[in-house]
Design a protein around this motif. Structure first.
Motif, PDB file in Angstrom:
ATOM      1  N   GLU A   1       0.830  -1.218   0.000  1.00  0.00           N
ATOM      2  CA  GLU A   1       0.000   0.000   0.000  1.00  0.00           C
ATOM      3  C   GLU A   1       0.858   1.260   0.000  1.00  0.00           C
ATOM      4  O   GLU A   1       0.421   2.300  -0.485  1.00  0.00           O
ATOM      5  CB  GLU A   1      -0.937   0.007   1.215  1.00  0.00           C
ATOM      6  CG  GLU A   1      -2.014  -1.059   1.165  1.00  0.00           C
ATOM      7  CD  GLU A   1      -3.008  -0.853   0.029  1.00  0.00           C
ATOM      8  OE1 GLU A   1      -3.392   0.309  -0.241  1.00  0.00           O
ATOM      9  OE2 GLU A   1      -3.395  -1.853  -0.606  1.00  0.00           O
TER      10      GLU A   1
ATOM     11  N   LYS B   1       0.946   2.865  -3.323  1.00  0.00           N
ATOM     12  CA  LYS B   1      -0.297   3.238  -4.021  1.00  0.00           C
ATOM     13  C   LYS B   1      -0.258   4.658  -4.569  1.00  0.00           C
ATOM     14  O   LYS B   1      -0.780   4.925  -5.630  1.00  0.00           O
ATOM     15  CB  LYS B   1      -1.514   3.077  -3.098  1.00  0.00           C
ATOM     16  CG  LYS B   1      -1.846   1.653  -2.784  1.00  0.00           C
ATOM     17  CD  LYS B   1      -2.339   0.938  -4.003  1.00  0.00           C
ATOM     18  CE  LYS B   1      -2.732  -0.484  -3.636  1.00  0.00           C
ATOM     19  NZ  LYS B   1      -2.822  -1.348  -4.748  1.00  0.00           N
ATOM     20  N   ASN B   2       0.400   5.560  -3.873  1.00  0.00           N
ATOM     21  CA  ASN B   2       0.476   6.951  -4.334  1.00  0.00           C
ATOM     22  C   ASN B   2       1.658   7.184  -5.274  1.00  0.00           C
ATOM     23  O   ASN B   2       1.804   8.260  -5.810  1.00  0.00           O
ATOM     24  CB  ASN B   2       0.564   7.906  -3.141  1.00  0.00           C
ATOM     25  CG  ASN B   2      -0.689   7.872  -2.312  1.00  0.00           C
ATOM     26  OD1 ASN B   2      -1.770   7.615  -2.835  1.00  0.00           O
ATOM     27  ND2 ASN B   2      -0.559   8.114  -1.009  1.00  0.00           N
TER      28      ASN B   2
ATOM     29  N   LYS C   1       2.624   5.717  -8.397  1.00  0.00           N
ATOM     30  CA  LYS C   1       2.363   4.862  -9.565  1.00  0.00           C
ATOM     31  C   LYS C   1       3.347   5.171 -10.689  1.00  0.00           C
ATOM     32  O   LYS C   1       3.001   5.764 -11.697  1.00  0.00           O
ATOM     33  CB  LYS C   1       0.916   5.037 -10.062  1.00  0.00           C
ATOM     34  CG  LYS C   1      -0.076   4.332  -9.211  1.00  0.00           C
ATOM     35  CD  LYS C   1       0.141   2.848  -9.326  1.00  0.00           C
ATOM     36  CE  LYS C   1      -0.872   2.099  -8.518  1.00  0.00           C
ATOM     37  NZ  LYS C   1      -0.644   0.689  -8.501  1.00  0.00           N
TER      38      LYS C   1
END
Length: 138
Positions: free
Chosen positions: A125, A128-129, A131
């Motif tokens: 996770e 996730k920011n 990419k």
């Protein structure tokens, strides 16, 4: 003068005796002497020549082309230009292989960093920011 059996030569070259027998069958070792009973006797110069064969093979050069090189060596100085040209071609091939390996290493390093960060965080996770996609090249 030290001589090597096929097993000793194979060990010295980090190949199998089977590989050396195959090379012989393909005509890559016309320089290797044999005893009266047919046993191969490898000299230091034979080991050196086989190292060149292994080098060419590691570049992806087909056995048939390596055989041509061996034939040129046997022919002597009249084939110096062909041998030079062949090694210049091999150099180009290896440079391209190195570029591809460099790209592969960049992707592997990225993935090592990705997983190292994810392991430290205990989750993917964390990414996730972020990419950032790295294209996969073949």
């Amino acid at each position: 003068m030290k001589t090597y059996s096929i097993g000793e030569a194979a060990k010295e070259l980090h190949v199998t005796a089977y590989t050396l027998r195959y090379y012989d069958k393909e005509g890559l070792m016309p320089f290797v002497e044999r005893t009266a009973s047919g046993q191969r006797l490898f000299k230091e110069s034979d080991i050196s020549a086989l190292k060149i064969i292994e080098c060419l093979k590691s570049t992806g050069m087909p056995i048939k082309e390596i055989k041509t090189f061996i034939d040129w060596c046997t022919d002597g100085d009249t084939t110096l230009q062909q041998r030079f040209d062949m090694f210049m071609d091999r150099k180009s091939v290896v440079e391209k292989q190195m570029e591809e390996l460099k790209k592969t290493m960049e992707l592997i390093e990225h993935k090592c960093s990705y997983y190292e960060t994810a392991l430290k965080a205990g989750t993917e996770e964390i990414h996730k920011n972020n990419k950032i996609e790295i294209p996969v090249t073949n």
